[in-house]
Design a protein around this motif. Structure first.
Motif, short mmCIF file in Angstrom:
data_model
loop_
_atom_site.label_atom_id
_atom_site.label_comp_id
_atom_site.label_asym_id
_atom_site.label_seq_id
_atom_site.Cartn_x
_atom_site.Cartn_y
_atom_site.Cartn_z
N ASP A 1 -5.48 -12.43 -7.55
CA ASP A 1 -5.68 -10.99 -7.65
C ASP A 1 -5.58 -10.27 -6.31
O ASP A 1 -5.57 -9.05 -6.26
CB ASP A 1 -7.03 -10.70 -8.29
CG ASP A 1 -8.17 -11.37 -7.55
OD1 ASP A 1 -7.93 -12.43 -6.96
OD2 ASP A 1 -9.29 -10.82 -7.58
N ARG A 2 -5.51 -11.01 -5.22
CA ARG A 2 -5.43 -10.38 -3.90
C ARG A 2 -4.05 -9.82 -3.64
O ARG A 2 -3.07 -10.15 -4.31
CB ARG A 2 -5.78 -11.41 -2.83
CG ARG A 2 -7.22 -11.91 -3.00
CD ARG A 2 -7.65 -12.70 -1.86
NE ARG A 2 -8.00 -11.77 -0.78
CZ ARG A 2 -8.35 -12.16 0.41
NH1 ARG A 2 -8.39 -13.43 0.69
NH2 ARG A 2 -8.66 -11.29 1.34
N ALA A 3 -3.99 -8.97 -2.64
CA ALA A 3 -2.72 -8.33 -2.29
C ALA A 3 -1.71 -9.37 -1.79
O ALA A 3 -2.08 -10.33 -1.12
CB ALA A 3 -2.95 -7.29 -1.20
N PHE A 4 -0.49 -9.20 -2.17
CA PHE A 4 0.64 -10.03 -1.75
C PHE A 4 0.59 -11.46 -2.27
O PHE A 4 1.32 -12.33 -1.79
CB PHE A 4 0.78 -10.07 -0.22
CG PHE A 4 1.01 -8.72 0.39
CD1 PHE A 4 2.20 -8.05 0.17
CD2 PHE A 4 0.04 -8.12 1.16
CE1 PHE A 4 2.41 -6.80 0.73
CE2 PHE A 4 0.24 -6.88 1.73
CZ PHE A 4 1.43 -6.22 1.51
N ALA A 5 -0.24 -11.75 -3.26
CA ALA A 5 -0.29 -13.11 -3.82
C ALA A 5 1.03 -13.47 -4.49
O ALA A 5 1.52 -14.60 -4.34
CB ALA A 5 -1.44 -13.23 -4.81
N ASP A 6 1.62 -12.51 -5.19
CA ASP A 6 2.90 -12.80 -5.85
C ASP A 6 4.00 -13.04 -4.83
O ASP A 6 4.87 -13.89 -5.02
CB ASP A 6 3.28 -11.68 -6.81
CG ASP A 6 3.30 -10.32 -6.14
OD1 ASP A 6 2.76 -10.19 -5.03
OD2 ASP A 6 3.86 -9.37 -6.74
N LEU A 7 3.96 -12.34 -3.72
CA LEU A 7 4.94 -12.54 -2.66
C LEU A 7 4.76 -13.92 -2.01
O LEU A 7 5.74 -14.62 -1.74
CB LEU A 7 4.82 -11.45 -1.60
CG LEU A 7 5.82 -11.48 -0.47
CD1 LEU A 7 7.22 -11.23 -1.01
CD2 LEU A 7 5.47 -10.43 0.56
N LEU A 8 3.51 -14.33 -1.79
CA LEU A 8 3.25 -15.64 -1.22
C LEU A 8 3.70 -16.76 -2.16
O LEU A 8 4.26 -17.77 -1.71
CB LEU A 8 1.76 -15.80 -0.91
CG LEU A 8 1.23 -15.05 0.29
CD1 LEU A 8 -0.29 -15.20 0.38
CD2 LEU A 8 1.87 -15.55 1.56
N ILE A 9 3.47 -16.58 -3.46
CA ILE A 9 3.91 -17.59 -4.42
C ILE A 9 5.43 -17.69 -4.42
O ILE A 9 5.99 -18.79 -4.41
CB ILE A 9 3.36 -17.27 -5.82
CG1 ILE A 9 1.85 -17.51 -5.85
CG2 ILE A 9 4.05 -18.12 -6.89
CD1 ILE A 9 1.18 -17.07 -7.12
N THR A 10 6.09 -16.55 -4.43
CA THR A 10 7.55 -16.55 -4.41
C THR A 10 8.09 -17.20 -3.15
O THR A 10 9.01 -18.02 -3.20
CB THR A 10 8.08 -15.12 -4.53
OG1 THR A 10 7.55 -14.53 -5.71
CG2 THR A 10 9.59 -15.09 -4.58
#
Length: 93
Positions: free
Chosen positions: A57-66
């Motif tokens: 739920d933290r900011a930029f988590a989706d970017l880090l996963i990608t």
């Protein structure tokens, strides 16, 4: 002019290519070679994946996963490329 993260990413991928090349030449069993390749490829992408997976739920988590999954795929591809290059070179002799 390339930035420092771009240079480090390119250096990481070149090292994976070289590691795949060298792992092919070692006389280990295939299972041990695959385990060693995984041990070389996994640490850097996990530095991006684990924090993002622990707190999605933290900011930029989706970017880090990608970014982590992309580095994992590219590292595996470079390792396989090193294996293939060494195999083709050894086959030609």
């Amino acid at each position: 002019m390339p930035s420092t993260p771009t240079i480090l990413l390119a250096l990481n991928l070149l090292l994976m290519l070289g590691a795949g090349w060298r792992l092919f030449g070692i006389g280990w069993r295939p299972r041990v070679k695959i385990a060693a390749a995984a041990a070389l490829v996994l640490p850097v992408p996990l530095l991006f994946l684990l924090p993002a997976l622990r707190a999605p739920d933290r900011a930029f988590a989706d970017l880090l996963i990608t970014f982590g999954l992309t580095m994992l795929a590219c590292g595996a591809a470079c390792m396989a490329g090193g294996f293939t290059a060494a195999w083709l070179r050894a086959r030609g002799r």
